[in-house]
Design a protein around this motif. Structure first.
Motif, PDB file in Angstrom:
ATOM      1  N   UNK A   1      32.285  44.373  41.600  1.00  0.00           N
ATOM      2  CA  UNK A   1      32.541  43.174  41.034  1.00  0.00           C
ATOM      3  C   UNK A   1      32.770  42.312  42.036  1.00  0.00           C
ATOM      4  N   UNK A   2      32.927  42.628  43.344  1.00  0.00           N
ATOM      5  CA  UNK A   2      33.261  41.799  44.628  1.00  0.00           C
ATOM      6  C   UNK A   2      32.349  42.161  45.771  1.00  0.00           C
ATOM      7  N   UNK A   3      32.219  41.168  46.598  1.00  0.00           N
ATOM      8  CA  UNK A   3      31.622  41.076  47.753  1.00  0.00           C
ATOM      9  C   UNK A   3      32.052  40.864  49.025  1.00  0.00           C
ATOM     10  N   UNK A   4      31.939  41.218  50.270  1.00  0.00           N
ATOM     11  CA  UNK A   4      32.811  40.867  51.330  1.00  0.00           C
ATOM     12  C   UNK A   4      32.907  39.265  51.352  1.00  0.00           C
ATOM     13  N   UNK A   5      33.958  38.994  51.837  1.00  0.00           N
ATOM     14  CA  UNK A   5      34.155  37.569  52.022  1.00  0.00           C
ATOM     15  C   UNK A   5      34.873  36.833  50.981  1.00  0.00           C
ATOM     16  N   UNK A   6      34.636  37.610  49.589  1.00  0.00           N
ATOM     17  CA  UNK A   6      35.280  36.886  48.357  1.00  0.00           C
ATOM     18  C   UNK A   6      36.960  36.807  48.613  1.00  0.00           C
ATOM     19  N   UNK A   7      37.350  35.787  47.752  1.00  0.00           N
ATOM     20  CA  UNK A   7      38.646  35.470  47.801  1.00  0.00           C
ATOM     21  C   UNK A   7      39.571  36.000  46.535  1.00  0.00           C
ATOM     22  N   UNK A   8      40.561  37.117  46.760  1.00  0.00           N
ATOM     23  CA  UNK A   8      40.925  37.751  45.449  1.00  0.00           C
ATOM     24  C   UNK A   8      42.457  37.776  45.709  1.00  0.00           C
ATOM     25  N   UNK A   9      43.103  38.189  44.428  1.00  0.00           N
ATOM     26  CA  UNK A   9      44.394  38.396  44.133  1.00  0.00           C
ATOM     27  C   UNK A   9      44.481  39.347  43.138  1.00  0.00           C
ATOM     28  N   UNK A  10      45.796  39.954  43.141  1.00  0.00           N
ATOM     29  CA  UNK A  10      46.124  40.860  42.113  1.00  0.00           C
ATOM     30  C   UNK A  10      47.182  41.610  42.291  1.00  0.00           C
ATOM     31  N   UNK A  11      47.806  42.561  41.356  1.00  0.00           N
ATOM     32  CA  UNK A  11      48.861  43.447  41.593  1.00  0.00           C
ATOM     33  C   UNK A  11      48.576  44.602  41.841  1.00  0.00           C
ATOM     34  N   UNK A  12      48.732  45.210  42.882  1.00  0.00           N
ATOM     35  CA  UNK A  12      48.521  46.615  43.523  1.00  0.00           C
ATOM     36  C   UNK A  12      49.596  47.538  43.362  1.00  0.00           C
ATOM     37  N   UNK A  13      50.201  47.660  42.288  1.00  0.00           N
ATOM     38  CA  UNK A  13      51.340  48.142  42.018  1.00  0.00           C
ATOM     39  C   UNK A  13      51.355  49.746  42.430  1.00  0.00           C
ATOM     40  N   UNK A  14      50.215  50.452  42.256  1.00  0.00           N
ATOM     41  CA  UNK A  14      50.345  51.871  42.247  1.00  0.00           C
ATOM     42  C   UNK A  14      50.040  52.150  43.739  1.00  0.00           C
ATOM     43  N   UNK A  15      48.924  51.279  44.471  1.00  0.00           N
ATOM     44  CA  UNK A  15      48.955  51.627  46.041  1.00  0.00           C
ATOM     45  C   UNK A  15      49.741  50.939  46.816  1.00  0.00           C
TER      46      UNK A  15
END
Ligand SMILES: NC(=O)c1ccc[n+]([C@@H]2O[C@H](COP(=O)([O-])OP(=O)(O)OC[C@H]3O[C@@H](n4cnc5c(N)ncnc54)[C@H](OP(=O)(O)O)[C@@H]3O)[C@@H](O)[C@H]2O)c1
Length: 320
Positions: free
Chosen positions: A88-102
């Motif tokens: 889904x993603x490439x180096x340089x992409x701007x991302x966000x999310x809830x990383x609740x497990x890690x």
């Protein structure tokens, strides 16, 4: 020698004084994981609970000591590396999310499964985007029953989730009552709440009744929750004490069924599908992700205290 990064680590459950800023190796992403160079991580009450190991359910990752040494789940940043199987993603992409497990967001880099991340909308800063994943997902799900004619009460309305929940419920046309301490009630009104209640002077379960209650800080008996609901009404517990949780899951379910009401735990579905609609509302200018304060990495203990000790209005963000 692996690449090093700055991270705020802890070894034992306890007060913020147990947190230390250290240099530790940059984590390596597994095949389906993404390495994110963190630009902003927002603080959730769940970080505070994970630090303290309290309520008891906050120890699900390790009964005696924390398994994850670095807290911080709501991350936003740039993709620095990807695992072999990431599509889904490439180096340089701007991302966000809830990383609740890690977790791992109170650091310069964090690894996250690609499934928890979404592309950050260009219209949001990293700090704004980091405020949305966990609180936005809870608020969206918790206000799903809001509609014109529905009388809704939000307990803990002045915090991160409450900020989004009030605005979503008002947008859906509900009449909203917000409960928090007196110092936050002007803020709660400014978000659109029709009525406000100071929980230090008034027991909200003796007001109402309401059709929908979203409780972010539940400590009461199921009889109190039954009392505050109209017939056909729904009470959703999101957070609070382990005791309240046990009561809701056992007696609450039964009492609700017997009295034509629903008293239940809101098991929040996380992931991009859950929080992206809230981000879209923020981009459109219909929802405000209110940032109370921004802290640096070496101020993480103060940032966590600010939220955990109830001083924050809306969201608090850490920028490494
Ligand atoms: N169910 C799930 O699947 C799920 C998933 C993720 C997170 N969670 C939980 O969701 C909750 C989300 O909270 P959040 O991030 O929105 O927290 P927050 O930002 O800290 O907001 C909580 C608000 O409640 C207020 N408060 C504290 N005690 C209160 C009381 N007795 N009565 C009324 N208000 C009170 C706090 O203010 P003062 O302290 O200043 O009074 C604060 O304004 C957390 O408990 C977290 O563990 C649940």
């Amino acid at each position: 020698m692996p690449r090093q990064m700055r991270a705020v680590v802890y070894e034992r459950y306890g007060p913020p004084s147990g947190l230390r800023l250290e240099r530790i190796p940059v984590p390596t992403p597994k095949p389906t994981q993404v390495l994110v160079e963190v630009a902003a991580t927002s603080v959730n009450l769940s970080d505070w609970e994970g630090l303290r190991g309290s309520p008891a359910y906050a120890r699900f990752g390790g009964l005696r000591r924390p398994v994850r040494r670095v807290l911080g789940s709501d991350i936003a940043g740039r993709v620095a590396a990807i695992g072999d199987a990431v599509t889904t993603f490439r180096v340089g992409d701007e991302v966000y999310g809830d990383n609740l497990l890690l977790m791992g967001g109170f650091a310069e880099f964090a690894v996250a499964p690609e499934s928890v991340l979404a592309l950050k909308p260009a219209g949001l800063s990293f700090a704004e985007a980091s405020t949305i994943p966990q609180a936005g997902a809870i608020a969206a799900q918790g206000t799903a029953g809001a509609a014109p004619g529905v009388r809704m009460l939000i307990n803990g309305a002045g915090g991160g989730t409450g900020t989004f929940a009030i605005q979503l419920a008002k947008r859906a046309g509900a009449h909203v009552t917000g409960v928090d301490n007196a110092g936050k009630l002007d803020y709660v009104r400014s978000l659109g709440a029709d009525d406000v209640i100071d929980y230090r002077t008034t027991d909200y379960t003796r007001t109402g009744p309401y059709d929908l209650v979203l409780d972010l800080v539940a400590y009461r008996s199921v009889f109190a929750y039954r009392r505050v609901l109209n017939p056909g009404g729904q009470y959703w517990m999101v957070g609070g004490s382990a005791r309240a949780l046990l009561r809701v899951l056992t007696a609450g379910t039964l009492l609700g069924r017997l009295s034509d009401r629903r008293i239940a735990l809101l098991v929040v579905r996380s992931g991009p599908a859950a929080f992206m609609p809230v981000a879209e509302g923020c981009v459109a200018g219909e929802i405000d992700s209110h940032i109370d304060r921004v802290f640096s990495l070496d101020e993480v203990p103060a940032a966590l205290s600010h939220v955990g000790e109830g001083r924050a209005l809306g969201k608090v963000v850490v920028e490494p």
